[in-house]
Write a protein that holds these residues in place. Sequence first.
Motif, PDB file in Angstrom:
ATOM      1  N   VAL A 173       2.585  -2.238   5.492  1.00 13.03           N
ATOM      2  CA  VAL A 173       2.173  -3.200   6.524  1.00 13.03           C
ATOM      3  C   VAL A 173       0.686  -3.051   6.807  1.00 13.03           C
ATOM      4  O   VAL A 173      -0.039  -4.042   6.910  1.00 13.03           O
ATOM      5  CB  VAL A 173       3.017  -3.031   7.809  1.00 13.03           C
ATOM      6  CG1 VAL A 173       2.420  -3.793   8.972  1.00 13.03           C
ATOM      7  CG2 VAL A 173       4.447  -3.477   7.551  1.00 13.03           C
ATOM      8  N   ARG A 174       0.215  -1.818   6.903  1.00 12.88           N
ATOM      9  CA  ARG A 174      -1.204  -1.581   7.132  1.00 12.88           C
ATOM     10  C   ARG A 174      -2.047  -2.110   5.975  1.00 12.88           C
ATOM     11  O   ARG A 174      -3.061  -2.771   6.179  1.00 12.88           O
ATOM     12  CB  ARG A 174      -1.447  -0.083   7.331  1.00 12.88           C
ATOM     13  CG  ARG A 174      -2.830   0.243   7.854  1.00 12.88           C
ATOM     14  CD  ARG A 174      -2.982   1.709   8.047  1.00 12.88           C
ATOM     15  NE  ARG A 174      -3.159   2.296   6.717  1.00 12.88           N
ATOM     16  CZ  ARG A 174      -3.533   3.539   6.505  1.00 12.88           C
ATOM     17  NH1 ARG A 174      -3.709   4.347   7.518  1.00 12.88           N
ATOM     18  NH2 ARG A 174      -3.698   3.996   5.297  1.00 12.88           N
ATOM     19  N   ALA A 185      -1.155  -4.457   3.779  1.00 14.75           N
ATOM     20  CA  ALA A 185      -1.047  -5.924   3.742  1.00 14.75           C
ATOM     21  C   ALA A 185      -1.925  -6.559   4.819  1.00 14.75           C
ATOM     22  O   ALA A 185      -2.634  -7.531   4.540  1.00 14.75           O
ATOM     23  CB  ALA A 185       0.408  -6.352   3.920  1.00 14.75           C
ATOM     24  N   ASN A 186      -1.888  -6.030   6.020  1.00 15.57           N
ATOM     25  CA  ASN A 186      -2.700  -6.591   7.108  1.00 15.57           C
ATOM     26  C   ASN A 186      -4.188  -6.505   6.809  1.00 15.57           C
ATOM     27  O   ASN A 186      -4.952  -7.399   7.150  1.00 15.57           O
ATOM     28  CB  ASN A 186      -2.402  -5.892   8.426  1.00 15.57           C
ATOM     29  CG  ASN A 186      -1.063  -6.276   9.006  1.00 15.57           C
ATOM     30  OD1 ASN A 186      -0.496  -7.314   8.675  1.00 15.57           O
ATOM     31  ND2 ASN A 186      -0.536  -5.425   9.859  1.00 15.57           N
ATOM     32  N   LYS A 187      -4.590  -5.429   6.164  1.00 21.26           N
ATOM     33  CA  LYS A 187      -6.012  -5.204   5.906  1.00 21.26           C
ATOM     34  C   LYS A 187      -6.488  -5.898   4.623  1.00 21.26           C
ATOM     35  O   LYS A 187      -7.547  -6.517   4.627  1.00 21.26           O
ATOM     36  CB  LYS A 187      -6.264  -3.700   5.797  1.00 21.26           C
ATOM     37  CG  LYS A 187      -7.674  -3.323   5.476  1.00 21.26           C
ATOM     38  CD  LYS A 187      -7.798  -1.825   5.326  1.00 21.26           C
ATOM     39  CE  LYS A 187      -9.147  -1.461   4.735  1.00 21.26           C
ATOM     40  NZ  LYS A 187      -9.200  -0.081   4.307  1.00 21.26           N
ATOM     41  N   ASP A 213      -3.118  -9.971   3.434  1.00 24.03           N
ATOM     42  CA  ASP A 213      -2.904 -11.152   4.275  1.00 24.03           C
ATOM     43  C   ASP A 213      -4.161 -11.996   4.511  1.00 24.03           C
ATOM     44  O   ASP A 213      -4.073 -13.228   4.439  1.00 24.03           O
ATOM     45  CB  ASP A 213      -2.272 -10.756   5.607  1.00 24.03           C
ATOM     46  CG  ASP A 213      -0.844 -10.260   5.447  1.00 24.03           C
ATOM     47  OD1 ASP A 213      -0.269 -10.453   4.357  1.00 24.03           O
ATOM     48  OD2 ASP A 213      -0.310  -9.681   6.407  1.00 24.03           O
ATOM     49  N   THR A 248      -4.029 -15.759   3.226  1.00 21.17           N
ATOM     50  CA  THR A 248      -4.150 -16.822   4.229  1.00 21.17           C
ATOM     51  C   THR A 248      -5.303 -17.758   3.896  1.00 21.17           C
ATOM     52  O   THR A 248      -5.172 -18.980   3.989  1.00 21.17           O
ATOM     53  CB  THR A 248      -4.332 -16.215   5.631  1.00 21.17           C
ATOM     54  OG1 THR A 248      -3.186 -15.418   5.931  1.00 21.17           O
ATOM     55  CG2 THR A 248      -4.495 -17.291   6.691  1.00 21.17           C
TER      56      THR A 248
END
Length: 113
Positions: free
Chosen positions: A91-92, A94-96, A99, A103
């Motif tokens: 998750v970390r 992917a978020n950094k 994503d 996007t």
Amino acid sequence: MTHQPGALRQPTAEEFQAVQESAEFRRLRSSFRSFAFPMTAAFLVWYLSYVLLSTYAEDLMSREVVGNLNVGLLFGLGQFVTTFLLTWLYVRHANKSLDPVATRLRTELEGGV
């Protein structure tokens, strides 16, 4: 059919192909794979080790560490800990790293807000 404000447009096959061939998409795919493949392999080795040790190293796995807590139970609980740890790490990552790029590519391809 009229275009409604805020609605996403449907990209063409050629537009999808162009995005897939772009350097930015290749970097996105590479970033995903460089994280996902090694982590998956490491977790599978860890899990398979637990299963094999449970089956073939009964003396080791039944060795008591503290009270009724033995090595096998610690390994089993470690499976849960590593699952949550890998999820948090993904998750970390992917978020950094994933994503924001995904996007941006999607917004460029589909339009929208």
